[in-house]
Design an enzyme around this catalytic site. Structure first.
Site, mmCIF file in Angstrom:
data_model
loop_
_atom_site.group_PDB
_atom_site.id
_atom_site.type_symbol
_atom_site.label_atom_id
_atom_site.label_comp_id
_atom_site.label_asym_id
_atom_site.label_seq_id
_atom_site.Cartn_x
_atom_site.Cartn_y
_atom_site.Cartn_z
ATOM 1 N N ARG A 1 -3.326 20.419 -43.645
ATOM 2 C CA ARG A 1 -4.662 21.147 -43.010
ATOM 3 C C ARG A 1 -5.492 19.979 -42.835
ATOM 4 O O ARG A 1 -6.148 19.780 -44.125
ATOM 5 C CB ARG A 1 -5.010 22.380 -43.591
ATOM 6 N N ASP B 1 -12.508 29.430 -52.153
ATOM 7 C CA ASP B 1 -12.671 28.116 -51.601
ATOM 8 C C ASP B 1 -13.904 28.106 -50.512
ATOM 9 O O ASP B 1 -14.774 29.083 -50.623
ATOM 10 C CB ASP B 1 -11.434 27.817 -50.632
#
EC number: 2.3.3.9
Length: 541
Positions: A169, A454
């Site tokens: 990603r 995150d």
């Protein structure tokens, strides 16, 4: 590179980090410069388009499916490209940053896929950007085994057949990579740097291993952004002599605008698409961002009170599964973020039951796989999907044709019965400060209160504080959310951290900066589009 490639490479403006020359070769920098020349202007146009669309949502207070693409949605004939063998079975995917320890642990975890993250769980220091690329390349060449100097623990890869398939990603379109500039002097987008270096150095090796260059695409807001990625893929494959259609991309549907364009996004990427993923925190963050001035009907309760069974969230996931399976794509469920405790088995038991129920629901709803943040959760999620899939790799034959979701149902956010609470506000402040402090030190995946957090967590936390202040929310205890209240809570958290950590450890951290940045983005009159943009200005390295 083709003969028409420019001779001028991208320019590195960062101090050198170990083994940097292995990644930033002359040919790789020329490739990055050409990606920048061809595609950054379109990226810039699409970012401006995001702002115009936000203004339109502010004016109308609503969203709808696009009339100009109705023909794409109505056409039953098109499908995405078939999944390659390595992406047929995705029943459990583990996520995490591409540091060496995580690389070995994730590949060995028993998950079918590892999302190697250069985005929300990675703070983009220059060292992290380069070391992440090296970790992937080293793993593909089986030269990543190592012994941790501090713990003495050895890390070694299992046989190739037992390793997870890597899906990388890159950063979202909005983030720059300040350490690389093009021949024009412009800063390269982080997305092009992450994708470009990974593809340039590993695509051929992955084909030799019987796999391929696979990517997760974050924070897309429109099908035009998907079209840009598709054009990048076509160009990159042609430039490096990789067969057209080798790349596969899974798109995270983590913005409210993308939820209205799922079919169009798959259509634009149909040569390269392999699935869609249902996010949670970024999706809620996007709802607040886009509807922040749309009135009290869009005020969300505590983030932990918004489950995936809330009617507007269920509408989103049901539509995602139906869309994916209608078009032959995988539908991947959301994150189980729990971090097991080594000291409290009761916490683990309760959390594992919650994870199991969540994964059971996803499997029953038709999802083909789901995410976990920790290797200990792999067998939990695996059991849920094994019970439904058996020895089948997926359940794309479940077309979910009974599902019908209206435009209004996707934004019926007033449906949860819960309301904002004092505990929820305090949690947002505490988690926001703790996460930002770690991020500023270069750590993007942070264990906070038994959850792996995150950047998406920090975004929803600071966004809820901003929304509650600007909506004049009154908490369940009768207290109104005001800037003064938030400042008091933040100061109290700093004091508690100083006492808990001790003066020396507290001073070694970046707690005051984290406190100040949280208050800046939570209390400013103007809502900041992304916390990570002002945070990146303060990130050292």
């Amino acid at each position: 590179m083709s003969a028409s490639a420019p001779s001028r490479p991208a320019v590195v403006t960062a101090p050198a980090v170990p083994r940097q020359d292995e990644v930033l070769t002359e040919a790789a920098l020329v490739f990055l410069a050409e990606l920048h020349r061809r595609f950054t202007p379109r990226r810039d146009e699409l970012l401006a388009r995001r702002a115009r669309r936000r203004a339109e949502i502010s004016r109308t207070g609503t969203l709808d499916f696009l009339p100009e693409t109705a023909h794409v949605r109505a056409d039953d004939s098109w499908r995405v490209a078939p999944a390659p063998p390595a992406l047929q079975d995705r029943r459990v995917e583990i996520t995490g940053p591409a540091d060496r320890r995580m690389t070995v642990n994730a590949l060995n975890s028993g998950a079918r896929v590892w999302l190697a993250d250069f985005e929300d769980s990675s703070a983009p220091t220059w060292e992290n950007v380069i070391s992440g690329q090296l970790a992937l390349s080293d793993a593909y060449h089986r030269r990543i085994d190592f012994t941790d100097e501090r713990s003495g623990k050895s890390y070694a890869l299992r046989p190739d057949a037992e390793l997870a398939t890597v899906v990388m990603r890159p950063r979202g379109w909005h983030l720059p990579e300040r350490h690389l500039t093009g021949p024009d002097g412009g800063v390269l987008p982080g997305a092009l740097v992450d994708f470009g270096l990974c593809f340039f150095h590993t695509a051929r090796r992955l084909l030799d291993l019987g796999k391929g260059p696979y990517f997760y695409l974050p924070k897309l807001e429109s099908h035009q952004e998907a079209r840009l990625w598709n054009d990048i893929f076509l160009f990159a494959q042609e430039q490096l002599g990789i067969p057209r259609g080798t790349i596969r991309a899974t798109v995270l549907i983590e913005t409210i605008t993308a939820a209205y364009e799922m079919e169009e996004i798959l259509y634009e990427l149909r040569e390269h698409a392999s699935g869609l993923n249902a996010g949670r925190w970024d999706y809620l963050f996007s709802i607040i961002k886009n509807f922040r001035d749309a009135g009290p009907g869009f005020v969300l309760p505590d983030r932990n009170a918004i489950t995936m069974t809330a009617p507007f969230m269920r509408a989103y996931t049901e539509l995602l599964v139906r869309t994916c399976h209608r078009r032959g794509a995988h539908a991947i469920g959301g994150m189980a973020a729990f971090i097991p405790s080594r000291r409290d088995p009761e916490i683990n038991r309760a959390a594992f039951e919650k994870v199991r129920a969540d994964k059971d629901r996803e499997a029953a709803d038709g999802f083909d796989g789901s995410w976990v943040a920790h290797p200990d959760l792999v067998p939990v999620a695996l059991a849920s999907f094994d019970a439904v899939l058996g020895d089948r790799p997926h359940q794309k034959d479940r077309l979910r044709e009974e599902v019908s979701v209206t435009a209004a149902e996707l934004i019926a956010v007033g449906s949860p019965a819960a309301r904002p609470t004092a505990a929820g506000l305090l949690n947002a402040v505490r988690v926001g400060i703790r996460y930002i402090e770690a991020w500023l030190r270069g750590t993007g995946a942070v264990a906070i209160f038994h959850l792996m957090e995150d950047a998406a967590t920090a975004e929803i936390s600071r966004s809820q504080i901003w929304q509650w202040i600007n909506a004049g929310v009154v908490l369940e205890n009768g207290e109104r959310v005001t800037p003064a209240l938030v400042r008091t809570l933040a100061a109290g958290e700093l004091g508690a951290l100083r006492e808990t950590l001790g003066g020396e450890e507290y001073a070694a951290g970046r707690w005051q900066e984290a406190h100040d940045l949280l208050l800046r983005v939570a209390l400013d009159e103007e809502y900041a589009d992304f916390l990570t943009l002002p945070a990146y200005e303060r990130l050292t390295g």
